[in-house]
Scaffold this motif. Structure first.
Motif, mmCIF file in Angstrom:
data_model
loop_
_atom_site.group_PDB
_atom_site.id
_atom_site.type_symbol
_atom_site.label_atom_id
_atom_site.label_comp_id
_atom_site.label_asym_id
_atom_site.label_seq_id
_atom_site.Cartn_x
_atom_site.Cartn_y
_atom_site.Cartn_z
ATOM 1 N N LEU A 105 -6.267 8.152 -2.349
ATOM 2 C CA LEU A 105 -5.790 7.031 -1.545
ATOM 3 C C LEU A 105 -4.844 7.478 -0.443
ATOM 4 C CD1 LEU A 105 -5.085 4.328 -4.259
ATOM 5 C CD2 LEU A 105 -6.842 4.283 -2.518
ATOM 6 N N ASP A 106 -4.369 8.704 -0.525
ATOM 7 C CA ASP A 106 -3.416 9.183 0.470
ATOM 8 C C ASP A 106 -4.155 9.580 1.740
ATOM 9 O OD1 ASP A 106 -1.433 10.212 1.908
ATOM 10 O OD2 ASP A 106 -0.873 11.805 0.531
ATOM 11 N N PRO A 107 -3.974 8.824 2.815
ATOM 12 C CA PRO A 107 -4.751 9.142 4.021
ATOM 13 C C PRO A 107 -4.371 10.479 4.638
ATOM 14 C CG PRO A 107 -3.134 7.436 4.466
ATOM 15 C CD PRO A 107 -3.096 7.681 2.998
ATOM 16 N N LYS A 108 -3.213 11.004 4.249
ATOM 17 C CA LYS A 108 -2.789 12.248 4.873
ATOM 18 C C LYS A 108 -3.488 13.465 4.299
ATOM 19 C CE LYS A 108 1.528 10.585 6.468
ATOM 20 N NZ LYS A 108 2.850 10.270 6.044
ATOM 21 N N ARG A 109 -4.211 13.281 3.195
ATOM 22 C CA ARG A 109 -4.966 14.400 2.661
ATOM 23 C C ARG A 109 -6.045 14.787 3.653
ATOM 24 N NH1 ARG A 109 -3.527 17.513 -1.367
ATOM 25 N NH2 ARG A 109 -5.713 17.883 -1.817
ATOM 26 N N LYS A 110 -6.315 16.070 3.711
ATOM 27 C CA LYS A 110 -7.366 16.518 4.620
ATOM 28 C C LYS A 110 -8.728 16.044 4.114
ATOM 29 C CE LYS A 110 -4.952 18.929 7.536
ATOM 30 N NZ LYS A 110 -3.692 18.349 7.136
ATOM 31 N N HIS A 111 -9.645 15.900 5.044
ATOM 32 C CA HIS A 111 -10.946 15.355 4.673
ATOM 33 C C HIS A 111 -11.724 16.258 3.755
ATOM 34 C CE1 HIS A 111 -11.198 12.332 8.156
ATOM 35 N NE2 HIS A 111 -10.106 12.258 7.456
ATOM 36 N N PRO A 119 0.811 -1.230 0.000
ATOM 37 C CA PRO A 119 0.000 0.000 0.000
ATOM 38 C C PRO A 119 0.838 1.271 0.000
ATOM 39 C CG PRO A 119 -0.867 -1.544 1.586
ATOM 40 C CD PRO A 119 0.416 -2.122 1.092
ATOM 41 N N ASN A 120 2.041 1.179 0.539
ATOM 42 C CA ASN A 120 2.893 2.364 0.570
ATOM 43 C C ASN A 120 3.616 2.610 -0.738
ATOM 44 O OD1 ASN A 120 2.767 3.494 3.334
ATOM 45 N ND2 ASN A 120 3.212 1.379 3.830
ATOM 46 N N PRO A 164 1.379 4.897 -4.660
ATOM 47 C CA PRO A 164 1.536 6.149 -5.413
ATOM 48 C C PRO A 164 2.522 6.005 -6.571
ATOM 49 C CG PRO A 164 1.815 6.547 -3.069
ATOM 50 C CD PRO A 164 1.563 5.100 -3.237
#
Lengths: 315, 621
Positions: free
Chosen positions: A308-314, A225-226, A229
């Motif tokens: 897919l990037d969880p670090k993106r803000k909601h 998963p990492n 990208p």
């Protein structure tokens, strides 16, 4: 405070659908797929149907009177008209129809080749990167060997072997797919291995090991998963490359053979300078379609990567 | 053109309120514009930095300390963070500059020459591909373009000497990776000083360093202040650091100053409730208290480590073969009783983490035996070991690094539990929820990703994950070192509660003696791969024997400006475990080193009941 919590999957979907660029790409791709897979219903012509020049009245009369033998000529490089919306090509075939049929081959080929190279590359690269030591050395030397094989002579040889066995078009395309897939994964494997080598040293992998997680789950759940990208970027870039390299291979006699069409094939008419400068309608549509397809995949890939990037803000 | 220039000039030129101040912050607002809205990182901050003083800013992480420094340098990314309102004036003798309005070319001249900065991570602040001398030279060249090369070199060497580097000619030619963290921080300081700035901003300069190195650097800062009359803005989360060297302090919380004044006054009578709270959480870290029910009835031992060795070969290549081995763990033996805690203390690089990981067989040992519940775990097969892993868990220093960034908390928690079939599938959800609650986490956190939590919460997640496997033994590898002081107390309390509730055994690794004190029943001090002193926590704290242990104790910073304890400053840093000389390993740094220490390796001897030391000073006693 307790808002209705979205599950991660719903969040990804939401983020993807909100991304205007990704939606534009999706729209483009839908149009292109519809065009290529349903277009054959709309066109009255066949893929390999050759059109003759319309006979003039004099010729008709002469033919009827059997005065002399009239040789009908293929209607070559006929500019767009109501009969042939995008004109005809150097063999007198309808370009629009060939775009439709050629698109199927180009799209199927590029998607399956990219899927294959990603699959092989990721598996080999992640195993080599995760296990390290001699496994890594062995796999990477194997990759080096694959990289060392001079591809063009090999393609020509393979092409002539297929010629020798007189394989028909469908099988040839499958073989082409296989050959491209088998020789392109090395770049993917290298990138995946490099990523995993650095990820492997991170503490969450040590933590997973300490929890007694099986190796295959370690790779599958924590490492792959990492790398996604990077994989998405490779995939979107390669989709275009495969379409074009198919054209090269077709030119060398390995790929899609006349009379079957492919976009790359059609674009290849530009190697005749005279055609390129005088008959724009022969190659511009194929080029535009390749461009739009690649653009569409890029947009969707980019959107997917961001979603897919969880670090993106909601928001 | 000329009009515009004149106009912009007058915009950033200003007058100091008090000419004795070097920097004045007046009602500064710095905001960050993120996707999720505006964050007020500095919300109306005003304070002065007087000439020749050390001003300390203290607060928890996220309170805006670093933003304060970055605002002064105008190093914030303009698209993200901007100083909206207020003035930051810097005194230039003849005039003053308001850095907020100053154009880029003016700021460029100010940075490095008038004000310079040192950062938390000295190793990453230096460019790894240039030699030390080259990096210092560059700074001088930038600000004094007319200076001759030789002159520049002299200046550089002078600065290196100033920061206490004795072998300056050698260091001049070295690369950053050849130097220890403490040395790198000295170099950073030398680079900061090289243009004789008016102010140095030190952003957590000692947080990443060992306690003993921290003591050295703090001493150096004090010395420089007294010698050069330099002004320092010191940013830290540690009240101990402030108490020891600062003259004035500013307490920050959520982007505002809650209290400011002289260090002595604030420590004597803190006014704001937040300051009181901060002091109290520090006081906890200092208060000596005896664990209830220490030395209880006879317990069976859960872990026995005997003569454990872990050597790392220094790999060479075809042309030059390996240069030998690094003895990371060199003959370590101890026994751990069920339900107790052993604190393992030492500087970084002494092999304490390697010991922890070798015991769990995350690293393969070189020699020795590890008995876990009577079973020699170095002999079990890989599959057996995998099943045994549920019984022995580990908690890491950096809770963020050990959580997969692309998995939700739910997935992270469930993974190992499912893998080992700890509970039936139907009960999985409730079991995970129960575990999270036991560690002080809300159930609603499940769908979130690790980066959405604070450091303390992440460490709770790690603890919950380890606990969900129903372990008997947990290696805590510096679990609180990366956390704020107030978080530390909470996490240590949590660990203690869980120990009682689930009857856990801990191996608690730390570089900080004060942390180990509360949680440990026994303490072992490690130096260069060997345990040099081991005993009951009480005994060690009451009567430290080994000179190294004494030095470690003196390096503890007491958050009280009146108690400036006599610090034993260790001369040299550890070079490398591979270079340990014959005789006692500590001889090169020991202040009580005698002839015999150089000849003979000391052995463990029992001084009191259960209190052992490895030093020639106690021979025949």
């Amino acid at each position: 405070m307790e808002k209705n919590v979205l599950s991660p999957k719903m969040l990804i979907r939401k983020r993807l659908f909100r991304n205007k660029l990704a939606m534009t790409g999706m729209f483009l791709l839908t149009l292109i797929f519809l065009f290529t897979f349903l277009g054959s219903i709309l066109t009255p012509y066949g893929e390999t149907e050759v059109f003759r020049t319309t006979e003039t009245k004099e010729q008709e009369v002469a033919k009827a009177e059997c005065k002399y033998k009239v040789i009908s000529v293929n209607s070559v490089y006929e500019p767009p008209s109501s009969k042939h919306l995008l004109g005809t090509d150097g063999n007198g075939m309808d370009i629009l129809t060939r775009l439709i049929y050629g698109g199927r081959i180009s799209l199927l080929l590029s998607i399956s080749v990219v899927a294959m190279e990603l699959l092989i590359g990721t598996v080999i690269g992640s195993i080599a990167g995760y296990l390290g030591k001699w496994v890594d050395a062995l796999f990477m030397r194997f990759v080096d060997i694959i990289n060392c094989i001079p591809s063009l002579p090999l393609y020509i040889i393979l092409g002539s072997i297929m010629d020798y066995y007189k394989l028909d078009g469908g099988i040839r395309i499958c073989m082409l797919c296989l050959i491209l897939g088998l020789f392109r994964w090395s770049a993917v494997a290298r990138i995946v291995r490099g990523q995993i080598l650095s990820l492997r040293e991170q503490e969450f992998i040590v933590a997973a090991k300490a929890a007694g997680i099986k190796t295959r789950h370690c790779i599958g759940r924590h490492l792959i998963p990492n790398v996604i990208p990077q994989l998405i970027i490779i995939a979107t870039m390669d989709l275009g490359n495969v379409i074009l390299s198919e054209a090269t291979l077709s030119f060398l006699g390995l790929g899609v053979k006349y009379p079957y069409a492919s976009w790359g094939n059609m674009l290849h008419t530009v190697n005749n300078i005279y055609v390129m400068t005088n008959y724009w309608f022969v190659w511009i549509p194929a080029g535009t379609l390749i461009f739009l397809t690649v653009l569409g995949f890029h947009f969707v890939g980019d959107g997917l990567r961001e979603a897919l990037d969880p670090k993106r803000k909601h928001t | 053109m000329s009009f515009r220039k004149k106009n912009s000039r007058s915009a950033y030129l200003t007058v100091m309120k008090d000419p004795d101040n070097i920097v004045e912050f007046e009602n500064v607002h710095t905001y960050f514009f993120t996707d999720s809205g505006m964050v007020k990182a500095m919300n109306g901050i005003s304070f002065d930095i007087p000439k020749g003083k050390i001003v300390g800013i203290v607060g928890e992480s996220g309170c805006g300390k670093t933003v304060t420094a970055l605002s002064l340098f105008q190093l914030l990314d303009r698209s993200e963070g901007q100083t909206i309102k207020g003035q930051i004036r810097i005194n230039m003798e003849s005039h003053a500059v308001n850095v907020i309005n100053a154009p880029a070319h003016v700021m460029q001249k100010l940075r490095g020459k008038q004000m310079s900065m040192i950062f938390q991570e000295p190793a990453t602040s230096l460019n790894p591909v240039f030699r030390i001398g080259c990096q210092m030279d560059e700074v001088i060249k930038l600000h004094h373009p007319k200076m001759y090369k030789k002159e520049r070199k002299n200046r550089t060497l002078e600065m290196l000497e100033l920061v206490g580097i004795t072998n300056k000619e050698e260091v001049y030619k070295m690369y950053p990776h050849e130097l220890s963290g403490g040395m790198c921080q000295r170099i950073m300081l030398a680079i900061a000083l090289v243009c004789h700035p008016r102010i140095i901003v030190a952003d957590e300069p000692t947080t990443a360093l060992d306690v003993t190195t921290q003591a050295q650097i703090l001493d150096l800062l004090l010395e420089l202040k007294n010698k050069l009359n330099i002004t320092i803005l010191l940013i830290t989360h540690d009240l101990g650091v402030i108490a020891q060297i600062a003259d004035e302090m500013i307490v920050m919380k959520d982007g505002s100053v809650v209290e400011k004044g002289s260090v002595k006054e604030i420590f004597k009578s803190p006014q704001h409730p937040y300051t009181v709270q901060l002091m109290r959480s520090h006081a906890f870290a200092e208060k000596h208290f005896v664990k209830i029910g220490s030395f209880p009835e006879k317990k069976d031992s859960i872990l026995e480590v005997s003569h454990l060795k872990k050597y790392f070969p220094q790999r060479g290549n075809f042309i030059s073969p390996g240069k030998g081995i690094v003895k990371a763990v060199d003959d370590v033996s101890f026994t751990l009783k069920r339900g107790t805690t052993l604190g393992l203390v030492g500087e970084s690089g002494c092999g304490k983490s390697t010991t922890g990981r070798t015991i769990l067989r995350l690293l393969e040992k070189t020699d020795g035996n590890i008995f876990f519940n009577g079973q020699d775990i170095s002999k079990v097969s890989a599959e057996q070991l995998r099943l045994l892993r549920t019984k022995m868990q580990i908690i890491f220093q950096d809770p963020y690094a050990c959580l997969s960034p692309r998995l939700t908390i739910d997935e992270i928690m469930k993974e190992a539990v499912r893998e080992h079939n700890i509970v039936p599938k139907i009960e999985l959800d409730t079991y995970i929820s129960a575990m999270m609650r036991a560690c002080g986490l809300q159930e609603s956190y499940k769908q979130r990703y690790p980066h959405e939590f604070s450091g303390g919460q992440r460490q709770r997640i790690c603890i919950a994950r380890a606990l969900a496997l129903r372990p008997e033994f947990i290696v805590c590898d510096e679990p609180v070192s990366a956390l704020d002081i107030s978080m530390r107390t909470q996490i240590i309390n949590l660990l203690q509660d869980l120990q009682e509730k689930y009857h856990l055994t801990y191996l608690f690794i730390s570089h900080d003696l004060s942390v180990v004190e509360h949680i440990s029943d026994t303490v072992a001090i490690m130096y260069l791969g060997s345990i040099i002193e081991i005993g009951a926590t009480e005994d060690i704290f009451r009567n430290p024997l080994h000179p190294y242990t004494k030095a470690l104790f003196s390096a503890i910073l007491i958050p009280d400006p009146d108690v400036k304890g006599k610090r034993i400053i260790l001369k040299e840093n550890i070079l490398s475990s591979s270079l340990s000389p014959s005789g006692c390993k500590f001889q090169t740094r020991c202040i009580k080193c005698t002839e015999i220490c150089k000849m003979k390796t000391p052995v463990m001897q029992e001084i009191e009941k259960g209190h052992m030391v490895c030093c020639h000073l106690y021979d025949g006693k």
